[in-house]
Design a protein around this motif. Structure first.
Motif, PDB file in Angstrom:
ATOM      1  N   PHE A 188       0.861  -1.187   0.000  1.00 34.61           N
ATOM      2  CA  PHE A 188       0.000   0.000   0.000  1.00 34.61           C
ATOM      3  C   PHE A 188       0.902   1.244   0.000  1.00 34.61           C
ATOM      4  O   PHE A 188       1.482   1.577   1.042  1.00 34.61           O
ATOM      5  N   PRO A 189       1.066   1.910  -1.133  1.00 35.59           N
ATOM      6  CA  PRO A 189       1.895   3.128  -1.132  1.00 35.59           C
ATOM      7  C   PRO A 189       1.086   4.271  -0.495  1.00 35.59           C
ATOM      8  O   PRO A 189       0.027   4.628  -0.993  1.00 35.59           O
ATOM      9  N   VAL A 190       1.586   4.815   0.592  1.00 36.08           N
ATOM     10  CA  VAL A 190       0.829   5.859   1.310  1.00 36.08           C
ATOM     11  C   VAL A 190       1.724   7.064   1.639  1.00 36.08           C
ATOM     12  O   VAL A 190       1.492   7.766   2.609  1.00 36.08           O
ATOM     13  N   ALA A 191       2.744   7.275   0.806  1.00 32.88           N
ATOM     14  CA  ALA A 191       3.715   8.328   1.120  1.00 32.88           C
ATOM     15  C   ALA A 191       3.482   9.626   0.348  1.00 32.88           C
ATOM     16  O   ALA A 191       4.220  10.580   0.519  1.00 32.88           O
ATOM     17  N   GLY A 192       2.430   9.660  -0.500  1.00 35.52           N
ATOM     18  CA  GLY A 192       2.188  10.857  -1.320  1.00 35.52           C
ATOM     19  C   GLY A 192       1.720  12.038  -0.475  1.00 35.52           C
ATOM     20  O   GLY A 192       1.339  11.884   0.690  1.00 35.52           O
ATOM     21  N   LEU A 193       1.752  13.218  -1.075  1.00 40.11           N
ATOM     22  CA  LEU A 193       1.425  14.445  -0.335  1.00 40.11           C
ATOM     23  C   LEU A 193      -0.058  14.812  -0.403  1.00 40.11           C
ATOM     24  O   LEU A 193      -0.518  15.669   0.348  1.00 40.11           O
ATOM     25  N   GLY A 194      -0.794  14.211  -1.320  1.00 38.02           N
ATOM     26  CA  GLY A 194      -2.234  14.471  -1.405  1.00 38.02           C
ATOM     27  C   GLY A 194      -2.556  15.920  -1.677  1.00 38.02           C
ATOM     28  O   GLY A 194      -3.482  16.479  -1.084  1.00 38.02           O
ATOM     29  N   THR A 195      -1.841  16.523  -2.627  1.00 39.12           N
ATOM     30  CA  THR A 195      -2.014  17.970  -2.843  1.00 39.12           C
ATOM     31  C   THR A 195      -3.383  18.323  -3.436  1.00 39.12           C
ATOM     32  O   THR A 195      -3.831  19.455  -3.295  1.00 39.12           O
ATOM     33  N   ARG A 196      -4.030  17.327  -4.075  1.00 40.33           N
ATOM     34  CA  ARG A 196      -5.322  17.641  -4.691  1.00 40.33           C
ATOM     35  C   ARG A 196      -6.426  17.849  -3.655  1.00 40.33           C
ATOM     36  O   ARG A 196      -7.479  18.376  -3.975  1.00 40.33           O
ATOM     37  N   VAL A 197      -6.198  17.393  -2.444  1.00 41.72           N
ATOM     38  CA  VAL A 197      -7.249  17.560  -1.425  1.00 41.72           C
ATOM     39  C   VAL A 197      -6.795  18.448  -0.269  1.00 41.72           C
ATOM     40  O   VAL A 197      -7.348  18.386   0.827  1.00 41.72           O
ATOM     41  N   PRO A 230      -2.749  12.430   6.894  1.00 48.63           N
ATOM     42  CA  PRO A 230      -2.523  11.667   5.652  1.00 48.63           C
ATOM     43  C   PRO A 230      -3.805  11.557   4.827  1.00 48.63           C
ATOM     44  O   PRO A 230      -4.883  11.354   5.395  1.00 48.63           O
ATOM     45  N   LYS A 231      -3.651  11.675   3.508  1.00 45.72           N
ATOM     46  CA  LYS A 231      -4.812  11.507   2.619  1.00 45.72           C
ATOM     47  C   LYS A 231      -5.494  10.161   2.863  1.00 45.72           C
ATOM     48  O   LYS A 231      -6.713  10.046   2.802  1.00 45.72           O
ATOM     49  N   GLU A 232      -4.697   9.149   3.144  1.00 46.05           N
ATOM     50  CA  GLU A 232      -5.218   7.793   3.283  1.00 46.05           C
ATOM     51  C   GLU A 232      -6.080   7.620   4.529  1.00 46.05           C
ATOM     52  O   GLU A 232      -6.728   6.601   4.721  1.00 46.05           O
ATOM     53  N   MET A 233      -6.071   8.651   5.424  1.00 47.89           N
ATOM     54  CA  MET A 233      -6.943   8.615   6.607  1.00 47.89           C
ATOM     55  C   MET A 233      -8.219   9.420   6.387  1.00 47.89           C
ATOM     56  O   MET A 233      -9.039   9.539   7.308  1.00 47.89           O
ATOM     57  N   ARG A 272       9.683   3.392   4.988  1.00 48.46           N
ATOM     58  CA  ARG A 272       9.511   4.795   4.594  1.00 48.46           C
ATOM     59  C   ARG A 272      10.070   5.064   3.211  1.00 48.46           C
ATOM     60  O   ARG A 272      11.149   4.588   2.873  1.00 48.46           O
ATOM     61  N   GLN A 273       9.352   5.878   2.458  1.00 51.31           N
ATOM     62  CA  GLN A 273       9.852   6.278   1.139  1.00 51.31           C
ATOM     63  C   GLN A 273      10.835   7.439   1.249  1.00 51.31           C
ATOM     64  O   GLN A 273      11.605   7.688   0.336  1.00 51.31           O
ATOM     65  N   GLN A 274      10.803   8.165   2.331  1.00 58.15           N
ATOM     66  CA  GLN A 274      11.695   9.325   2.591  1.00 58.15           C
ATOM     67  C   GLN A 274      11.371  10.560   1.753  1.00 58.15           C
ATOM     68  O   GLN A 274      11.164  11.629   2.291  1.00 58.15           O
ATOM     69  N   SER A 275      11.381  10.445   0.408  1.00 59.63           N
ATOM     70  CA  SER A 275      10.895  11.577  -0.406  1.00 59.63           C
ATOM     71  C   SER A 275       9.885  11.034  -1.403  1.00 59.63           C
ATOM     72  O   SER A 275      10.124   9.968  -1.991  1.00 59.63           O
ATOM     73  N   PRO A 276       8.796  11.767  -1.637  1.00 58.56           N
ATOM     74  CA  PRO A 276       7.761  11.266  -2.550  1.00 58.56           C
ATOM     75  C   PRO A 276       8.177  11.430  -4.015  1.00 58.56           C
ATOM     76  O   PRO A 276       7.776  12.368  -4.691  1.00 58.56           O
ATOM     77  N   LEU A 277       8.996  10.500  -4.494  1.00 59.60           N
ATOM     78  CA  LEU A 277       9.557  10.612  -5.851  1.00 59.60           C
ATOM     79  C   LEU A 277       8.662   9.986  -6.914  1.00 59.60           C
ATOM     80  O   LEU A 277       9.011   9.952  -8.079  1.00 59.60           O
ATOM     81  N   GLY A 278       7.518   9.463  -6.494  1.00 60.00           N
ATOM     82  CA  GLY A 278       6.599   8.858  -7.456  1.00 60.00           C
ATOM     83  C   GLY A 278       6.197   7.452  -7.039  1.00 60.00           C
ATOM     84  O   GLY A 278       6.841   6.821  -6.199  1.00 60.00           O
ATOM     85  N   LEU A 279       5.113   6.982  -7.673  1.00 61.27           N
ATOM     86  CA  LEU A 279       4.559   5.672  -7.299  1.00 61.27           C
ATOM     87  C   LEU A 279       5.556   4.530  -7.560  1.00 61.27           C
ATOM     88  O   LEU A 279       5.674   3.596  -6.768  1.00 61.27           O
ATOM     89  N   PRO A 307      -4.641   3.271  -2.060  1.00 65.16           N
ATOM     90  CA  PRO A 307      -5.735   3.493  -1.109  1.00 65.16           C
ATOM     91  C   PRO A 307      -6.698   4.603  -1.493  1.00 65.16           C
ATOM     92  O   PRO A 307      -7.813   4.643  -0.995  1.00 65.16           O
ATOM     93  N   ASP A 308      -6.261   5.517  -2.381  1.00 60.05           N
ATOM     94  CA  ASP A 308      -7.197   6.599  -2.711  1.00 60.05           C
ATOM     95  C   ASP A 308      -8.177   6.206  -3.811  1.00 60.05           C
ATOM     96  O   ASP A 308      -9.026   6.997  -4.197  1.00 60.05           O
ATOM     97  N   GLU A 309      -8.070   4.972  -4.306  1.00 63.90           N
ATOM     98  CA  GLU A 309      -9.046   4.490  -5.285  1.00 63.90           C
ATOM     99  C   GLU A 309      -9.859   3.373  -4.658  1.00 63.90           C
ATOM    100  O   GLU A 309      -9.315   2.315  -4.326  1.00 63.90           O
TER     101      GLU A 309
HETATM  102  P1  UTP Z   1      -1.363   9.915  -6.099  1.00 67.96           P
HETATM  103  O1  UTP Z   1      -0.608  10.559  -7.169  1.00 67.96           O
HETATM  104  O2  UTP Z   1      -2.839   9.792  -6.257  1.00 67.96           O
HETATM  105  O3  UTP Z   1      -1.101  10.591  -4.688  1.00 67.96           O
HETATM  106  O4  UTP Z   1      -0.723   8.515  -5.801  1.00 67.96           O
HETATM  107  P2  UTP Z   1      -0.500  11.954  -4.266  1.00 67.96           P
HETATM  108  O5  UTP Z   1       0.763  12.262  -4.987  1.00 67.96           O
HETATM  109  O6  UTP Z   1      -0.439  11.872  -2.788  1.00 67.96           O
HETATM  110  O7  UTP Z   1      -1.685  12.936  -4.659  1.00 67.96           O
HETATM  111  P3  UTP Z   1      -1.745  14.396  -5.289  1.00 67.96           P
HETATM  112  O8  UTP Z   1      -1.741  14.167  -6.777  1.00 67.96           O
HETATM  113  O9  UTP Z   1      -0.604  15.210  -4.763  1.00 67.96           O
HETATM  114  O10 UTP Z   1      -3.066  14.893  -4.797  1.00 67.96           O
HETATM  115  C1  UTP Z   1      -1.470   7.331  -5.517  1.00 67.96           C
HETATM  116  C2  UTP Z   1      -0.970   6.664  -4.244  1.00 67.96           C
HETATM  117  O11 UTP Z   1       0.443   6.525  -4.277  1.00 67.96           O
HETATM  118  C3  UTP Z   1       1.040   7.092  -3.125  1.00 67.96           C
HETATM  119  C4  UTP Z   1       0.018   8.083  -2.583  1.00 67.96           C
HETATM  120  O12 UTP Z   1       0.156   8.210  -1.169  1.00 67.96           O
HETATM  121  C5  UTP Z   1      -1.301   7.478  -2.981  1.00 67.96           C
HETATM  122  O13 UTP Z   1      -1.795   6.580  -2.010  1.00 67.96           O
HETATM  123  N1  UTP Z   1       2.308   7.716  -3.486  1.00 67.96           N
HETATM  124  C6  UTP Z   1       2.387   8.596  -4.502  1.00 67.96           C
HETATM  125  C7  UTP Z   1       3.433   7.394  -2.757  1.00 67.96           C
HETATM  126  O14 UTP Z   1       3.388   6.571  -1.812  1.00 67.96           O
HETATM  127  N2  UTP Z   1       4.621   7.992  -3.075  1.00 67.96           N
HETATM  128  C8  UTP Z   1       4.719   8.883  -4.095  1.00 67.96           C
HETATM  129  O15 UTP Z   1       5.847   9.388  -4.332  1.00 67.96           O
HETATM  130  C9  UTP Z   1       3.578   9.201  -4.825  1.00 67.96           C
END
Ligand code: UTP
Length: 294
Positions: free
Chosen positions: A8-17, A25-28, A103-110, A131-133
């Motif tokens: 479950f990748p949950v390290a993103g920043l969730g900027t859209r919300v 966390p967006k996932e919460m 930990r992913q440390q920096s959100p470099l992408g899925l 988790p956001d889908e």
């Molecule tokens: P999203 O692209 O939907 O999440 O990635 P995001 O980057 O958090 O959202 P926005 O676009 O800024 O609003 C789908 C999933 O992958 C995780 C996110 O946490 C989310 O659950 N993800 C994404 C990571 O774990 N690491 C990343 O570097 C990017």
């Protein structure tokens, strides 16, 4: 093919919300009465997953807490004879040792987030669940995929796909359609994948959604994967590399998909899931009609 582990990748920043996700966390984010992450863990458990791997980041500690025991809360509920709540908490509580966090440390992408789970996954096929889908259906999307994977060659990879309007394909990861599977009518061999194809070049209108079954060879490819669309290390690009040596299948799953990482999708999911709940349905419908003035 036995799939025991889900990432479950949950390290993103969730900027859209934002601003909801500034400190949380967006996932919460909560759909009706439970966080997104709980829906997808329940979906994975239904599909037979035994080990739940979370790729987290800073400010995500509450996800780990959510899957831990809360002794004070349990004692309090017991002393007040709140058996319904006790049962509900026990139902989703993973057993000791069934979860891992890295930990992913920096959100470099899925793609990078999935690569961070390599040591925890090891040398076996695994699922990736975003988790956001959410997919509203029984059986869940991952179970539908694993049922199909069980009848395929051991070295197969699967992605869940969904139709999107042709004019919007430039916003998605898209796959080309090969041959239909002879016994599973919802599955087909994938004939090419592309992340965010320029307008007018898309091979189909089937977008790759947030459920994957992947072979461990993906990790070697992701290790050297360069940044792609949006400056991020994309999982789709890694899968394009793996598709050179292994078969990919698309699965047109049954069920309604909700993109809870966007504000309209999050609101819609709350209504859809609320209307599914026998204990809330009638009251919700009445309130909605009242607000709409009908
Ligand atoms: P999203 O692209 O939907 O999440 O990635 P995001 O980057 O958090 O959202 P926005 O676009 O800024 O609003 C789908 C999933 O992958 C995780 C996110 O946490 C989310 O659950 N993800 C994404 C990571 O774990 N690491 C990343 O570097 C990017």
């Amino acid at each position: 093919m036995k799939i025991r582990k889900a990432v479950f990748p949950v390290a993103g920043l969730g900027t859209r919300v934002l601003p909801a996700t500034k400190a949380m966390p967006k996932e919460m984010l909560t759909i009706v009465d439970r966080p997104l992450i709980q829906y997808v863990v329940d979906e994975a458990r239904e599909a037979g997953i035994e080990h739940f791997i979370f790729v987290t980041g800073r400010n995500k500690g509450v996800i780990e807490d959510h899957f831990d025991k809360m002794f004070e809360l349990d004692e309090n509920l017991k002393s007040r004879n709140k058996s319904k709540e006790i049962e509900e908490l026990a139902r989703f509580q993973p057993g000791a040792g069934e979860t891992s966090f890295t930990r992913q440390q920096s959100p470099l992408g899925l793609g990078h987030a999935v690569w961070c789970a390599r040591e925890l996954v090891g040398n076996e096929p695994f699922a990736v669940v975003l988790p956001d889908e959410l997919v509203l259906n029984s059986p869940g999307c991952l179970k539908q995929m694993i049922d199909i994977a069980n009848g395929l060659d051991e070295r197969s990879n699967l992605v869940a796909v969904e139709e999107v309007p042709m004019e919007l394909t430039h916003q998605y990861g898209i796959c080309g359609i090969g041959e239909r599977h002879p016994t599973h009518s919802t599955a087909f061999t994938i004939d090419g994948m592309v992340e965010k194809p320029p307008r007018g070049t898309s091979p189909s209108n089937l977008s790759i959604t947030g459920r994957y079954i992947l072979q461990p060879e993906i990790f070697k490819i992701l290790e050297t994967q360069e940044r792609g669309a949006g400056g991020e290390i994309q999982l789709t690009d890694g899968m394009i590399g793996l598709a050179k040596t292994q078969q990919f299948y698309g699965v047109e799953f049954e069920g309604e998909r909700h993109d809870c990482g966007s504000k309209p999708g999050f609101l819609r999911a709350n209504i859809a899931y609320g209307l599914q709940r026998p204990d809330l349905r009638d009251g919700l419908r009445k309130e909605m009609l009242r607000y709409l003035g009908q």
